[in-house]
Design an enzyme around this catalytic site. Structure first.
Site, PDB file in Angstrom:
ATOM      1  N   ASP A 185      30.519  41.142  42.093  1.00  0.00           N
ATOM      2  CA  ASP A 185      30.921  41.391  40.702  1.00  0.00           C
ATOM      3  C   ASP A 185      30.438  42.646  40.208  1.00  0.00           C
ATOM      4  O   ASP A 185      29.233  43.035  40.616  1.00  0.00           O
ATOM      5  CB  ASP A 185      30.089  40.244  40.059  1.00  0.00           C
ATOM      6  CG  ASP A 185      30.128  40.231  38.642  1.00  0.00           C
ATOM      7  OD1 ASP A 185      31.077  40.686  38.167  1.00  0.00           O
ATOM      8  OD2 ASP A 185      29.463  39.404  37.785  1.00  0.00           O
ATOM      9  N   ALA A 186      31.113  43.282  39.396  1.00  0.00           N
ATOM     10  CA  ALA A 186      30.853  44.728  39.007  1.00  0.00           C
ATOM     11  C   ALA A 186      30.781  45.518  40.071  1.00  0.00           C
ATOM     12  O   ALA A 186      29.696  46.563  39.761  1.00  0.00           O
ATOM     13  CB  ALA A 186      29.796  44.572  37.971  1.00  0.00           C
ATOM     14  N   CYS A 187      31.435  45.456  41.281  1.00  0.00           N
ATOM     15  CA  CYS A 187      31.362  46.526  42.205  1.00  0.00           C
ATOM     16  C   CYS A 187      31.742  47.930  41.744  1.00  0.00           C
ATOM     17  O   CYS A 187      32.564  48.098  41.159  1.00  0.00           O
ATOM     18  CB  CYS A 187      32.173  46.000  43.258  1.00  0.00           C
ATOM     19  SG  CYS A 187      32.174  47.399  44.851  1.00  0.00           S
ATOM     20  N   GLY A 188      30.982  48.813  42.328  1.00  0.00           N
ATOM     21  CA  GLY A 188      31.413  50.135  41.823  1.00  0.00           C
ATOM     22  C   GLY A 188      30.825  50.871  40.630  1.00  0.00           C
ATOM     23  O   GLY A 188      31.370  51.713  39.994  1.00  0.00           O
TER      24      GLY A 188
END
Length: 199
Positions: free
Chosen positions: A42-45
């Protein structure tokens, strides 16, 4: 995006490359058909880098660019292998740079906290861009805000992939002056927000 120049970094945040580590582990656990099972994120990067003392420095920008480079694995690249997904680095408003550029136009930049910088993505066609700028100025004027100057943002097109080059917008910044009728701080930020919403 409108940012008032009153924001300061307030804490140290370390960046780890946990996503890369997880992806490497997942690559090691291929199934019998050769498919790779990657863990969901979730909300990678997203990475945050700030100076604990709040002082701007090139080192913070350098670290931010390094973190951005290390996020390439997340898959935000088109099939041409050159066009990215628009990731970038957000910094504080470059007050000294703006002072220098406005001096070249015989204009004086207001003190920090008395102006905001809008970053606008406009159509590349000149008449459409001029219309968008006019609409933006009208939205600002309805809240007593004045656009002091428009600044064309320099773009190095040599680093763009062909897909990005064909689709890229015209990038402009607007220096917006706080009127005397609006107190600095939260009231100014609220007024900027309302103008942006109307635009």
């Amino acid at each position: 995006m409108l940012r008032c120049h009153t924001r300061k970094p307030s804490c140290d945040v370390s960046v780890t490359d946990k996503t890369s580590r997880d992806a490497r582990e997942a690559r090691r656990s291929n199934d019998s058909v050769g498919r790779i099972s990657l863990p969901e994120h979730d909300a990678c990067g997203v990475g945050f880098i700030a100076a604990g003392d709040g002082r701007p420095s090139h080192e913070v920008v350098r670290l931010g660019l390094t973190a951005l480079y290390r996020l390439r694995h997340r898959g935000g690249v088109a099939a041409d292998g050159l066009t990215g997904d628009g990731a970038g680095v957000m910094t504080e408003i470059p007050h000294k740079l703006l002072q220098h550029e406005l001096a070249g136009h015989a204009l004086r930049l207001p003190e920090r906290g008395d102006y905001a910088l809008a970053f606008c993505f406009f159509p590349r066609e000149a008449s459409a861009r001029a219309r968008a700028q006019r609409l933006f100025e009208e939205a600002c004027a309805r809240y007593g805000l004045t656009v002091l100057i428009w600044r064309s943002v320099p773009v190095d097109e040599s680093v763009l992939g062909p897909i990005a080059a064909a689709a890229r917008p015209d990038l402009w910044q607007a220096v917006i002056v706080r009127p005397d009728s609006v107190p600095a701080g939260r009231s100014f930020e609220r007024t900027l927000y309302l103008a942006r919403r109307e635009f």
